[in-house]
Design an enzyme around this catalytic site. Structure first.
Site, PDB file in Angstrom:
ATOM      1  N   ASP A  52       3.326  21.498  19.646  1.00 15.86           N
ATOM      2  CA  ASP A  52       3.125  22.908  19.954  1.00 15.86           C
ATOM      3  C   ASP A  52       2.239  23.003  21.190  1.00 15.86           C
ATOM      4  O   ASP A  52       1.039  22.756  21.122  1.00 15.86           O
ATOM      5  CB  ASP A  52       2.457  23.589  18.753  1.00 15.86           C
ATOM      6  N   GLU A 130     -14.282   5.128  42.236  1.00 18.16           N
ATOM      7  CA  GLU A 130     -15.508   4.510  41.700  1.00 18.16           C
ATOM      8  C   GLU A 130     -16.075   5.452  40.655  1.00 18.16           C
ATOM      9  O   GLU A 130     -16.517   6.543  40.981  1.00 18.16           O
ATOM     10  CB  GLU A 130     -16.544   4.351  42.797  1.00 18.16           C
ATOM     11  N   GLU A 132     -18.790   6.674  38.140  1.00 12.04           N
ATOM     12  CA  GLU A 132     -20.196   6.634  37.772  1.00 12.04           C
ATOM     13  C   GLU A 132     -20.405   7.467  36.513  1.00 12.04           C
ATOM     14  O   GLU A 132     -19.584   8.325  36.195  1.00 12.04           O
ATOM     15  CB  GLU A 132     -21.054   7.212  38.901  1.00 12.04           C
ATOM     16  N   GLU A 187     -26.729   2.091  38.634  1.00 11.69           N
ATOM     17  CA  GLU A 187     -26.719   2.948  39.830  1.00 11.69           C
ATOM     18  C   GLU A 187     -28.141   3.388  40.206  1.00 11.69           C
ATOM     19  O   GLU A 187     -29.100   2.987  39.562  1.00 11.69           O
ATOM     20  CB  GLU A 187     -25.800   4.169  39.604  1.00 11.69           C
ATOM     21  N   GLU A 194     -22.280   2.308  37.106  1.00 17.96           N
ATOM     22  CA  GLU A 194     -20.974   2.377  37.770  1.00 17.96           C
ATOM     23  C   GLU A 194     -20.143   1.177  37.365  1.00 17.96           C
ATOM     24  O   GLU A 194     -20.658   0.064  37.227  1.00 17.96           O
ATOM     25  CB  GLU A 194     -21.150   2.392  39.297  1.00 17.96           C
ATOM     26  N   HIS A 243     -16.105   8.705  43.996  1.00 19.11           N
ATOM     27  CA  HIS A 243     -15.555   8.455  45.336  1.00 19.11           C
ATOM     28  C   HIS A 243     -14.136   7.931  45.167  1.00 19.11           C
ATOM     29  O   HIS A 243     -13.887   7.089  44.298  1.00 19.11           O
ATOM     30  CB  HIS A 243     -16.374   7.391  46.072  1.00 19.11           C
ATOM     31  N   ARG A 314     -22.912   7.199  55.483  1.00 15.82           N
ATOM     32  CA  ARG A 314     -22.526   7.584  54.131  1.00 15.82           C
ATOM     33  C   ARG A 314     -22.849   9.038  53.802  1.00 15.82           C
ATOM     34  O   ARG A 314     -22.706   9.452  52.665  1.00 15.82           O
ATOM     35  CB  ARG A 314     -23.213   6.659  53.107  1.00 15.82           C
ATOM     36  N   GLU A 331     -12.517   6.579  52.335  1.00 13.93           N
ATOM     37  CA  GLU A 331     -13.182   6.916  51.074  1.00 13.93           C
ATOM     38  C   GLU A 331     -13.561   8.395  51.070  1.00 13.93           C
ATOM     39  O   GLU A 331     -14.388   8.825  51.861  1.00 13.93           O
ATOM     40  CB  GLU A 331     -14.453   6.058  50.923  1.00 13.93           C
ATOM     41  N   ARG A 333     -15.581  11.131  49.488  1.00 17.79           N
ATOM     42  CA  ARG A 333     -16.811  11.039  48.687  1.00 17.79           C
ATOM     43  C   ARG A 333     -17.159  12.322  47.948  1.00 17.79           C
ATOM     44  O   ARG A 333     -18.148  12.382  47.232  1.00 17.79           O
ATOM     45  CB  ARG A 333     -17.978  10.634  49.601  1.00 17.79           C
TER      46      ARG A 333
HETATM   47  P1  ADP Z   1     -18.491   1.402  47.816  1.00 10.16           P
HETATM   48  O1  ADP Z   1     -18.754   0.482  48.961  1.00 10.16           O
HETATM   49  O2  ADP Z   1     -18.222   2.795  48.277  1.00 10.16           O
HETATM   50  O3  ADP Z   1     -19.539   1.324  46.721  1.00 10.16           O
HETATM   51  P2  ADP Z   1     -16.768  -0.030  45.950  1.00 10.16           P
HETATM   52  O4  ADP Z   1     -16.785  -1.432  46.441  1.00 10.16           O
HETATM   53  O5  ADP Z   1     -17.625   0.317  44.772  1.00 10.16           O
HETATM   54  O6  ADP Z   1     -17.086   0.917  47.202  1.00 10.16           O
HETATM   55  O7  ADP Z   1     -15.274   0.412  45.578  1.00 10.16           O
HETATM   56  C1  ADP Z   1     -14.223   0.150  46.436  1.00 10.16           C
HETATM   57  C2  ADP Z   1     -12.920   0.634  45.827  1.00 10.16           C
HETATM   58  O8  ADP Z   1     -11.915   0.664  46.861  1.00 10.16           O
HETATM   59  C3  ADP Z   1     -12.379  -0.257  44.726  1.00 10.16           C
HETATM   60  O9  ADP Z   1     -11.848   0.510  43.675  1.00 10.16           O
HETATM   61  C4  ADP Z   1     -11.263  -1.029  45.459  1.00 10.16           C
HETATM   62  O10 ADP Z   1     -10.254  -1.537  44.610  1.00 10.16           O
HETATM   63  C5  ADP Z   1     -10.732   0.050  46.382  1.00 10.16           C
HETATM   64  N1  ADP Z   1      -9.888  -0.431  47.488  1.00 10.16           N
HETATM   65  C6  ADP Z   1      -9.942  -1.622  48.127  1.00 10.16           C
HETATM   66  N2  ADP Z   1      -8.952  -1.721  49.044  1.00 10.16           N
HETATM   67  C7  ADP Z   1      -8.237  -0.567  48.978  1.00 10.16           C
HETATM   68  C8  ADP Z   1      -7.083  -0.057  49.652  1.00 10.16           C
HETATM   69  N3  ADP Z   1      -6.458  -0.751  50.603  1.00 10.16           N
HETATM   70  N4  ADP Z   1      -6.640   1.174  49.295  1.00 10.16           N
HETATM   71  C9  ADP Z   1      -7.254   1.893  48.353  1.00 10.16           C
HETATM   72  N5  ADP Z   1      -8.343   1.478  47.692  1.00 10.16           N
HETATM   73  C10 ADP Z   1      -8.835   0.263  47.986  1.00 10.16           C
HETATM   74 MG    MG Z   2     -18.477   4.671  47.378  1.00  6.68          MG
HETATM   75 MG    MG Z   3     -19.507   1.582  44.583  1.00  9.37          MG
HETATM   76 MG    MG Z   4     -21.873   4.539  43.313  1.00 10.87          MG
END
Ligand code: ADP
Ligand code: MG
Ligand code: MG
Ligand code: MG
Ligand code: MG
Length: 442
Positions: A52, A130, A132, A187, A194, A243, A314, A331, A333
């Site tokens: 439903d 990512e 958190e 974090e 995270e 992010h 950042r 990324e 954010r």
């Molecule tokens: P930050 O430096 O912002 O803390 P993280 O290292 O925590 O980043 O997270 C990086 C994320 O980006 C991971 O989930 C990773 O798998 C992803 N990632 C890596 N390469 C690619 C890509 N080519 N396309 C999309 N996401 C990617």
């Molecule tokens: Mg990040």
């Molecule tokens: Mg990170």
């Molecule tokens: Mg973080």
């Protein structure tokens, strides 16, 4: 196919599964499920199971409330925290309406539709979020509090990190469920954590975000703790973001990398960024869908406020991490984990593809810390701000035809209703801050 169905049924038997959860999400991204005994699986896989829809948030319709759940075989997973005999397995389902049509209010369908649009141009959308979260204590009555379980900081170890065992349990459970975990850490804020997993096709990743959140919340509960993904549970300290790293690949190759280009970023990468920036205000309605989301998007806590991009800093809304080659990505954010990942990724892909199709060049990157600019300098540079409230974000969504078309009328109408109802209810409430501020002085 019949072969696939029999194969699945045999696997469920071999795995000693006693119950099957048929899972889907409402418009808010909140997982819903119905349990069926294993002998009903064949029916579920061949005909689907009727539900439903009228009591599900965002599914509401005056007529046509009967809906069908159709399990996606590829999402089969055992819930590792449930009993080890007569196990519990789940499938994520697609929602169909009477007449066997995909339901346009099913967030998973909305994402699929947008991924198909991208596919028509040859693109696969890869995303890596990512996640958190805060870990809080529960009180004697087992209700969640906002009391920290630890006072650790970024990358801290025990005894400052008191959630290492909980994180370990979450990582092991998710690994059992098919996640490829990349990292997990304390974090910046007290009691904030995270866990990152490997990026992939946006549909599989959206499924994973939902699984992640309910697995984490369940395991916290089993450990007498509470995990929340709300973006700003505690004022004046870092909030919780999600992010979203994104890239477009074609024929298995990352199209964002161009060895010869400036910053080694291809035109496709720039257009994707341009598209996200153009539609950023509407995307906020999807990435920041709660009243509380806008308490995170304030200056000073690593969350973006201005619509900028940068390969260096950042504080920008979009950051291009230093990695190149197959890891070249942008990324975003701004989003937080209260988002419905299906709808957020649908909006992101629609924005990115609009950028690629219409060759939308982003403005020059903002490599200075934007918070050091004066208001005048900011306006002169043409730097705009993200919406300041849920209502504002919803108004921006309604003005954005590309994103509205990507979501479809049913979803946009429901999101609008929700934004208005939430805003009204919030305004009708007298908050503790007001009492504290005014009760003595006035
Ligand atoms: P930050 O430096 O912002 O803390 P993280 O290292 O925590 O980043 O997270 C990086 C994320 O980006 C991971 O989930 C990773 O798998 C992803 N990632 C890596 N390469 C690619 C890509 N080519 N396309 C999309 N996401 C990617
Ligand atoms: Mg990040
Ligand atoms: Mg990170
Ligand atoms: Mg973080
Ligand atoms: Mg009933």
């Amino acid at each position: 196919s019949d072969a696939k169905v029999s194969e699945m049924i045999a696997r469920v038997k071999a795995d000693d599964v006693g119950f099957i959860r048929l899972q889907f999400t409402d418009i808010l991204g909140i997982p819903k499920n119905v349990a069926i005994p294993t002998f009903q699986l064949e029916k579920a896989l061949t005909e689907g199971i009727w539900i439903d829809g009228s009591s599900i948030e965002g599914f509401t319709r005056i007529n046509e409330s009967d809906m069908i759940l159709k399990p996606d075989i590829s999402t089969y997973a055992i819930l590792p925290w449930r009993p080890s005999e007569k196990k519990v397995a789940r499938f994520i389902c697609d929602v169909y309406t009477y007449g066997d049509k995909p339901f346009e209010g099913d967030p998973r369908y909305v994402l699929k539709k947008n991924l198909e649009e991208a596919k028509k141009l040859g693109y696969t959308f890869n995303t890596g979020p990512e996640l958190e979260f805060f870990v809080f204590q529960r009180d004697e009555e087992d209700n969640p509090t906002t009391k920290f379980v630890d006072h650790g900081g970024y990358f801290d170890l025990a005894p400052n990190d008191k959630a290492e065992d909980l994180r370990r349990e979450i990582v092991l459970a998710l690994t059992d469920m098919g996640f490829e975990i990349e990292a997990s850490h304390h974090e910046v804020a007290d009691s904030q954590h995270e866990i990152d997993f490997k990026y992939g096709d946006a549909l599989a990743v959206a499924d994973k975000v939902i699984t992640f959140k309910f697995a984490a919340k369940t395991l916290a509960l089993l450990n007498d703790m509470h995990i929340t993904f709300m973006p700003k549970p505690i004022a004046r300290i870092n909030g919780t973001g999600m992010h979203c790293h994104g890239s477009l690949s074609k024929d298995g190759k990352n199209t964002f990398f161009d060895a010869k280009a400036d910053k080694q970023l291809s035109e496709t990468a720039l257009y994707y960024i341009g598209g996200l920036m153009k539609h950023a205000k509407a995307i906020a309605r999807l990435g920041n869908p709660t009243i509380n989301s806008y308490k995170r998007l304030v200056p000073g806590y690593e969350a973006p406020v201005y619509i900028t991009w940068s390969a260096a800093n950042r504080s920008a809304m979009i950051r291009v991490p230093a990695a190149r080659g197959n890891s070249t990505r942008a990324e975003l954010r701004s989003p937080d984990p209260t988002c419905n990942p299906y709808l957020l990724f649908a909006a992101m892909i629609a924005a990115g593809i609009d950028g690629v199709k219409n060759k939308i060049m982003p403005p020059a990157p903002t490599d200075v810390n934007i918070y050091h600019l004066s208001e005048e300098e900011r306006v002169k540079l043409g730097i705009e701000m993200l919406p300041g409230s849920l209502k504002e974000a919803n108004d921006e969504l309604l003005k954005d035809k590309v994103i509205c078309d990507a979501l479809g009328k049913h979803v946009v109408d429901n999101l609008t209703e929700i934004a208005i109802a939430e805003t009204d209810d919030y305004r009708l409430t007298v908050h503790p801050w007001e009492i504290e501020r005014y009760i003595n002085n006035f």
